[in-house]
Design a protein around this motif. Structure first.
Motif, short mmCIF file in Angstrom:
data_model
loop_
_atom_site.label_atom_id
_atom_site.label_comp_id
_atom_site.label_asym_id
_atom_site.label_seq_id
_atom_site.Cartn_x
_atom_site.Cartn_y
_atom_site.Cartn_z
N GLY A 184 9.65 0.12 -13.31
CA GLY A 184 9.48 0.89 -12.07
C GLY A 184 8.73 0.10 -11.01
O GLY A 184 9.06 0.16 -9.82
N GLU A 185 7.71 -0.65 -11.44
CA GLU A 185 6.93 -1.47 -10.49
C GLU A 185 7.79 -2.58 -9.91
O GLU A 185 7.75 -2.85 -8.71
N ALA A 245 9.94 -2.95 -1.37
CA ALA A 245 9.03 -3.55 -0.38
C ALA A 245 9.65 -4.83 0.20
O ALA A 245 9.62 -5.06 1.41
N ARG A 246 10.25 -5.62 -0.68
CA ARG A 246 10.88 -6.88 -0.23
C ARG A 246 12.04 -6.59 0.73
O ARG A 246 12.21 -7.28 1.74
N ALA A 247 12.83 -5.56 0.41
CA ALA A 247 13.96 -5.20 1.27
C ALA A 247 13.50 -4.77 2.66
O ALA A 247 14.19 -4.96 3.65
N MET A 307 11.06 7.01 -3.10
CA MET A 307 10.37 6.03 -2.25
C MET A 307 11.32 5.40 -1.24
O MET A 307 10.95 5.18 -0.09
N ILE A 308 12.55 5.11 -1.68
CA ILE A 308 13.54 4.58 -0.72
C ILE A 308 13.76 5.60 0.39
O ILE A 308 13.74 5.27 1.58
N ALA A 309 13.94 6.87 0.00
CA ALA A 309 14.16 7.95 0.98
C ALA A 309 12.99 8.05 1.96
O ALA A 309 13.19 8.20 3.18
N GLN A 310 11.76 7.96 1.45
CA GLN A 310 10.58 8.03 2.32
C GLN A 310 10.55 6.88 3.31
O GLN A 310 10.24 7.07 4.49
N GLU A 311 10.86 5.67 2.83
CA GLU A 311 10.85 4.49 3.72
C GLU A 311 11.95 4.63 4.79
O GLU A 311 11.74 4.25 5.94
N GLU A 350 0.84 -1.21 0.00
CA GLU A 350 0.00 0.00 0.00
C GLU A 350 0.88 1.25 0.00
O GLU A 350 0.67 2.17 -0.80
N GLU A 351 1.86 1.28 0.89
CA GLU A 351 2.77 2.45 1.00
C GLU A 351 3.45 2.74 -0.34
O GLU A 351 3.70 3.90 -0.68
N LEU A 352 3.76 1.69 -1.08
CA LEU A 352 4.52 1.85 -2.33
C LEU A 352 3.62 1.84 -3.57
O LEU A 352 4.11 1.73 -4.69
N GLY A 353 2.31 1.96 -3.34
CA GLY A 353 1.38 2.08 -4.45
C GLY A 353 1.27 0.83 -5.31
O GLY A 353 1.11 0.89 -6.53
N LEU A 354 1.36 -0.34 -4.66
CA LEU A 354 1.36 -1.59 -5.41
C LEU A 354 0.20 -2.52 -5.04
O LEU A 354 0.17 -3.67 -5.48
N SER A 355 -0.73 -2.03 -4.23
CA SER A 355 -1.83 -2.89 -3.76
C SER A 355 -2.55 -3.58 -4.92
O SER A 355 -2.87 -4.77 -4.85
N HIS A 356 -2.78 -2.82 -5.99
CA HIS A 356 -3.54 -3.36 -7.14
C HIS A 356 -2.72 -4.37 -7.95
O HIS A 356 -3.25 -5.04 -8.83
N ARG A 357 -1.43 -4.51 -7.61
CA ARG A 357 -0.56 -5.45 -8.34
C ARG A 357 -0.23 -6.69 -7.50
O ARG A 357 0.56 -7.53 -7.94
#
Length: 221
Positions: free
Chosen positions: A146-147, A154-156, A184-188, A128-135
């Motif tokens: 990019g996905e 997310a895996r890391a 996204m890495i920076a945000q996490e 969800e955080e990484l905008g991948l819920s629909h995938r």
């Protein structure tokens, strides 16, 4: 949990010659800090990252992750450190072709022996955080570059490691996608208070990190 690398050297024997890849380098990365390592090819960037993540043993020097010195650990304990304390993001996403997106995350938790309902919740939250819920149920072949790289982030993060290590995470992406992936890495890193190191050639993303360290001829500047 801070990552401390003290007086790290790495030598290889090449026939009669000893090749010094890293020469007495030291670096401290604090919780919530995102550091970029830049420098020419062959300067020792990948070796440095592999040593930081306990994939390679230094010739001399000490690595400490969250107060634990790695030199005192057995091979089995080092494997546990790599699984639980370090999250790797590689140049290519390196996804497993026969696992869907959610299972790419769950298999990491399983390797570390975590198999409970909290694990599934964490996977769902990260996607969800990484905008991948629909995938979540898609397989790698159906994902864009990019996905795939977002799945790799997310895996890391899946086992909630103390340290995130990214090796050229934008190498296979165009400028816009590359920038958003590093964002996204920076945000996490900030959101979850991780210590993070990214090796990169990409000067365009350096405004996203807290500190830039240059490596040349096996030494940090």
């Amino acid at each position: 949990m801070t990552l401390i690398m003290q007086n790290i050297s790495k030598n290889y024997q090449d026939g009669e010659q000893v090749v010094e890849v890293l020469k007495n380098v030291s670096l401290e990365v604090k919780q919530g800090e995102f550091v970029a390592i830049v420098g020419p090819s062959g300067a020792g960037k990948s070796t440095f990252l592999s040593i930081a993540g306990a994939l390679l043993t230094p010739t001399s020097g000490e690595i400490t992750i969250g107060g634990q010195a790695l030199s005192s650990l057995s091979t089995k304990e080092l494997t546990r450190v790599r699984l639980e304390k370090v999250g790797f993001i590689f140049q290519g996403a390196n996804l497993i072709p026969y696992l869907n997106v959610k299972d790419q995350l769950l298999v990491i938790a399983e390797l570390a022996g975590h198999r409970n309902s909290e694990v599934k919740q964490r996977a769902t939250q990260l996607l969800e955080e990484l905008g991948l819920s629909h995938r979540a149920n898609q397989y790698p072949e159906k994902l864009s570059g990019g996905e795939k790289q977002r799945v790799a982030i997310a895996r890391a993060m899946m086992n909630n490691p103390d340290v995130i290590l990214a090796d050229e995470p934008t190498a296979s992406l165009d400028a816009e996608r590359g920038y958003s992936v590093v964002q996204m890495i920076a945000q996490e890193v900030k959101r979850n208070n991780k210590a993070a190191i990214m090796v990169t050639h990409d000067e365009r993303i350096l405004d996203l990190v807290d500190r830039v360290v240059r490596i040349e001829d096996g030494q940090l500047h």
